[in-house]
Design an enzyme around this catalytic site. Structure first.
Site, short mmCIF file in Angstrom:
data_model
loop_
_atom_site.label_atom_id
_atom_site.label_comp_id
_atom_site.label_asym_id
_atom_site.label_seq_id
_atom_site.Cartn_x
_atom_site.Cartn_y
_atom_site.Cartn_z
N TRP A 102 0.81 -1.22 0.00
CA TRP A 102 0.00 0.00 0.00
C TRP A 102 0.84 1.26 0.00
CZ3 TRP A 102 -4.53 -0.08 -1.93
CH2 TRP A 102 -5.28 -1.25 -1.86
N ASP A 184 -1.86 6.82 6.39
CA ASP A 184 -2.94 5.98 5.87
C ASP A 184 -3.28 4.97 6.97
OD1 ASP A 184 -4.57 4.10 4.69
OD2 ASP A 184 -3.24 3.68 3.00
N LYS A 208 -13.01 -1.35 6.53
CA LYS A 208 -12.38 -2.30 7.44
C LYS A 208 -12.94 -2.11 8.86
CE LYS A 208 -8.97 -2.02 4.02
NZ LYS A 208 -9.00 -3.24 3.32
#
Lengths: 372, 372
Positions: A102, A184, A208
């Site tokens: 990511w 993030d 999530k």
């Protein structure tokens, strides 16, 4: 109806009580004769829902008055462009920490807007089986970032794919950095307490720990609201979104309502402190089972293991398919690892109860006994 | 529970049968033991939902193989930037038709990416009470656009705020234009048949005729997939979204599922042909009531009146508050006009049954009798 234990990395399991309430209110929200999905975002009813949601989120993370909370769209992948479009005015480069798929993607997308400087790297630690996945030592960041006129330092607090999580290392040095920190936190937001004032921007896709896919939560230091590039779309400009209370364009109203129900549920459970201790307990149980077995292995360095996403492999890969099908028979689903890592991955976000992890661990022990 | 007649301009009413099914499936989708909201977007279950949704949409509008259908985020306001970021590579200007608030906003946002040429205008037709709102004569577009190296011609097929709707004028001349036509159909998509091949891009935020807010449907000519500016975010690049089947980033999975239920419902009703004749019948009933009254007035030129959003004023403005409160008592809600237009607005999208419009018309007649 029999609900499964859903270990999906995201979109992920939601608290059953939240889904139950959403189902009950689907046709008629609180006697108003319509669904939340059907409400104008400007209606008094929806305004109440929205404001309570935002205020509950602020309470949960103790967001200081210096920071705005925005509800946006496009997820973390969208943010890879939205962040630089909002912060690069007057700057030419930004600093990136690479700890996995990511953060790597973030740095790559950034190159559309400036020069991306990778200042810390554990690249390829997954591929090189001799080296565990890990969080690099963060102290060198001070030397590598300060004095370089970086627009910001970006890192990914939890790498969902490889299961590598920071444990406050960047937060601890943030006030010594001469640029804002952008984090993030898509896959671990609301799972631990944070000192929000240390961050310039914290963002996360909802799917999530927060709610349904389609809403991005952004916490942004108000001091950073005026650094957007001229080409930044109005709908994605932090300052414009903030001025309009996240209603510059029609927000994803229903997803925000579900997020609000999740926040209420989390507050009832005991807030982020509860989530943090619950996460620790679940992760310890699962990693403990992996470490004490000869069949299972986790490639991540012990102290950097994610409390949210637990990747593990089976010593004999030919057992993978049987592991997955027998798990599914017991109602344990979405355990297949990401294709780039292989093996298994159990994602155990806030909404996964300890009971679910116990069921998984019990199955893993039985499977190991029967197969070895 | 008593459901209201909800005339919201958007997010707007949804078919009751869709909401009922969503409620039933909320905790357990088709015996799988989890909610659609909790499904990984890569799971086989969600893949089936997604593919059926996209394919039903293609069927409904008879989308030819030359065009892709994308599910994106950011709504029409986001598209005001996303369209130029995707189509301006190699061009310096684009042409805009101004018929009201939404098309005006589109041209304004465009100026971040190129020179915006307003080639047809009915600006201020609302403010000038002597002139009704209208769609300008479109034939002059050919002279004003052709030979000018326009990247595209943009217009808004239905102006939600002022209630002005095109009736095929641009589609009729599209093949004589030397640039692609881009149409914002946020508030009338799926309410009439279209010749999709005539358009370069058709887009719409979902929250009127399609489903919950948070998903944008984009139909794009495959020939236009390679014209993105280098600064276009990957998550919003048509080509990237198309290559990845709208899964480059996590899509708003649950909103797409609801849109899919709406498409199934619409197909059961008889598709877009049914929606078109139903829309005509509802609009005629409501405009007929307005025109035959002395209390109500609609400022839009008869032939350009929207079949979706019906704005009307009361001759005596001091009656507005009583009109709204008495309507609400009868379960007729969200009738207040947009603040820039005043008066009332009844939005009667596909999901508003004829029965609801009859209830509104009956109330309007009673109110007029009792107040005049």
């Amino acid at each position: 109806m029999s609900r499964v234990w859903n270990f999906s990395a995201g979109p992920a399991a939601l608290p059953e009580s939240v889904l139950r309430r959403a189902a009950e209110e689907m046709l008629d929200w609180q006697g108003k004769g319509l669904s939340v999905m059907e409400m104008s975002h400007r209606s008094p009813e929806y305004t109440d829902i929205f404001e309570k949601t935002r205020s509950d989120f602020r309470k949960l993370l103790n967001v200081p008055e210096t920071h705005d909370v925005l509800f946006m769209q496009g997820g973390a992948v969208g943010m890879n462009a939205i962040v630089p479009m909002n912060l690069m005015n007057g700057f030419e480069q930004a600093a990136f920490v690479n700890t996995g798929a990511w953060s790597k993607k973030t740095a790559k997308e950034f190159s559309k807007y400036g020069l991306s400087r990778v200042v810390l790297d554990n690249a390829n630690s997954v591929a090189d089986s001799a080296v565990s996945c890990y969080v690099p030592e963060c102290a060198p960041l001070l030397d590598r970032v300060n004095g370089q006129q970086m627009a910001y330092l970006h890192y990914c607090d939890n790498e969902t794919i490889s299961g590598v999580e920071f444990n406050g290392q960047v937060e601890a040095i943030a006030s010594q950095l001469d640029c804002p920190v952008v984090a993030d936190m898509s896959s671990n937001i609301l799972s631990k307490t944070l000192e929000v004032s240390k961050y310039g921007v914290i963002y996360g896709g909802a799917q999530k720990n927060v709610g349904p896919a389609g809403v991005t939560i952004v916490i942004v230091d108000k001091a950073l609201l005026n650094r957007a590039l001229p080409i930044c779309p109005s709908a994605f400009t932090f300052g414009t979104v903030a001025e309009n209370g996240s209603m510059y364009n029609t927000p994803p109203t229903y997803s925000i309502y579900i997020a609000g129900l999740v926040f209420e549920w989390l507050i009832e459970q005991g807030g982020v402190q509860w989530a943090q201790s619950q996460a620790q307990e679940k992760a310890s149980l699962l990693y403990g089972t992996i470490d004490s077995s000869t069949l299972y292995n986790c490639p991540v360095r012990t102290e950097d293991r994610s409390r949210m996403n637990v990747p593990f492999t089976l010593a004999d890969e030919s057992l993978n398919a049987r592991f997955l099908s027998r798990a599914a028979e017991q109602g344990l689903v979405q355990l297949k690892g990401h294709k780039s890592v292989g093996g298994m991955r159990a994602s155990i976000y806030n909404a996964m109860p300890l009971e679910g992890v116990k069921a998984l661990v019990e199955f893993m022990c039985e499977f190991e006994k029967s197969e070895t």
